[in-house]
Design a protein around this motif. Structure first.
Motif, mmCIF file in Angstrom:
data_model
loop_
_atom_site.group_PDB
_atom_site.id
_atom_site.type_symbol
_atom_site.label_atom_id
_atom_site.label_comp_id
_atom_site.label_asym_id
_atom_site.label_seq_id
_atom_site.Cartn_x
_atom_site.Cartn_y
_atom_site.Cartn_z
ATOM 1 N N GLY A 22 0.795 -1.223 0.000
ATOM 2 C CA GLY A 22 0.000 0.000 0.000
ATOM 3 C C GLY A 22 0.823 1.266 0.000
ATOM 4 N N GLN A 69 -7.454 6.545 0.990
ATOM 5 C CA GLN A 69 -8.671 5.784 0.746
ATOM 6 C C GLN A 69 -8.627 5.051 -0.588
ATOM 7 O OE1 GLN A 69 -11.670 8.914 1.420
ATOM 8 N NE2 GLN A 69 -12.396 7.713 3.152
ATOM 9 N N ARG A 72 -7.760 1.276 -1.086
ATOM 10 C CA ARG A 72 -8.770 0.219 -0.931
ATOM 11 C C ARG A 72 -9.076 -0.456 -2.261
ATOM 12 N NH1 ARG A 72 -13.339 3.816 1.934
ATOM 13 N NH2 ARG A 72 -12.919 4.934 0.000
ATOM 14 N N TYR A 75 -6.040 -2.525 -3.554
ATOM 15 C CA TYR A 75 -5.984 -3.830 -2.888
ATOM 16 C C TYR A 75 -6.964 -4.804 -3.541
ATOM 17 C CZ TYR A 75 -3.250 -2.484 1.310
ATOM 18 O OH TYR A 75 -2.259 -2.106 2.195
ATOM 19 N N PRO A 107 -7.600 1.528 4.630
ATOM 20 C CA PRO A 107 -7.674 0.609 3.491
ATOM 21 C C PRO A 107 -7.522 -0.859 3.885
ATOM 22 C CG PRO A 107 -5.630 1.883 3.429
ATOM 23 C CD PRO A 107 -6.479 2.490 4.479
#
Length: 284
Positions: A22, A69, A72, A75, A107
């Motif tokens: 991330g 954000q 997310r 992923y 996330p």
């Protein structure tokens, strides 16, 4: 020979449940991918303490809330093969599933819930924002306009140091009964191995030399399916016959036949092979 099930299964997130890191995704958005990626790999390889690089990476990026954000969806687009099916099968069989991550909490938590993990079983790193940065004055006048709060600092704790995951494992287990298993790709996962009954190194995304060399068992396929045979035991396939979970178990057997695991522990290897052959050949 029976292979005992591991009731509590702990997953790392980045490069274990998702094929991305991330923080590296954030860095790429601001043109600092190389600089941050070098620090990430140094920490995951055990060459630098995570505490030394955590603040440096976030300060280099200084992401907005909106950018964090967005991880997310990244992923979700990059789920490790069969991760969702493995989690669902484990839960069907009565296992407790957890995620412990040095990634950012928002996330990681949303991704974990998307995979089917209860939010209370997910731990990651919280961050603080400057609520007076960006277009904060639109908050009360334009509810459609995104408020670009910018990162100030992160919440220091067990998940921002290399040897901290052990503490979180202990906290989540508490006084619960049952054997425990942890799977992850990095040095911080390896350092937490003493708190669980079995550690499995994961090299399906990135193979790290130290993790591969020191893990009792190392899974190196891009799919997480073979983990089912370690976490639930080969005999668990009998419990999923005729269900939607049978397919991922069959895949686990196929990949294991092709050499999905490397064993660095001879007794474990023999025990697993005996249990595997007993089921695979249909013996009692």
């Amino acid at each position: 020979m029976r292979w005992p099930p591991y009731k509590h299964v702990f997953f790392d997130c980045d490069s274990t449940l998702s094929t991305v890191e991330g923080i590296d995704v954030l860095a790429e958005t601001v043109g600092k991918k190389w600089r941050v990626e070098v620090l990430t790999n140094a920490a995951m390889d055990g060459k630098l303490d995570l505490e030394e690089v955590y603040a440096k990476r976030l300060q280099a990026v200084r992401p907005t809330h909106e950018q964090i954000q967005q991880i997310r969806s990244v992923y979700k687009r990059n789920i490790v093969t069969d991760a969702q099916a493995v989690i669902a099968a484990l839960q069907f069989l009565g296992h407790q599933v957890y995620i412990i991550s040095g990634g950012l909490a928002e996330p990681v938590q949303e991704f974990g819930v998307f995979l089917g993990v209860p939010k209370q079983n997910i731990r990651a790193v919280n961050v603080d924002y400057d609520h007076l940065s960006g277009d904060w004055w639109y908050a009360e006048t334009d509810f459609q306009k995104p408020i670009r709060k910018r990162y100030i600092d992160y919440e220091e704790g067990a998940l921002t140091v290399s040897d901290g995951k052990a503490q979180i494992v202990k906290e989540l287990l508490g006084r619960q009964n049952g054997r425990s298993l942890l799977i992850g790709d990095g040095s911080s996962d390896l350092l937490a191995s003493h708190t669980v009954d079995l550690f499995v190194g994961f090299g399906g995304v990135v193979q790290r030399d130290r993790v591969k060399a020191e893990s009792p068992i190392f899974l190196h396929t891009p799919s997480l399916a073979p983990l089912l045979l370690l976490a639930a035991g080969p005999a668990a396939i009998r419990q999923v016959k005729g269900t939607s979970h049978e397919a991922v178990f069959n895949k686990a057997f196929e990949l294991t036949n092709s050499g999905a695991f490397d064993f660095n522990h001879e007794r474990l290897k023999q025990k697993f092979q005996d249990a595997y052959q007993t089921v695979h050949t249909g013996a009692d």
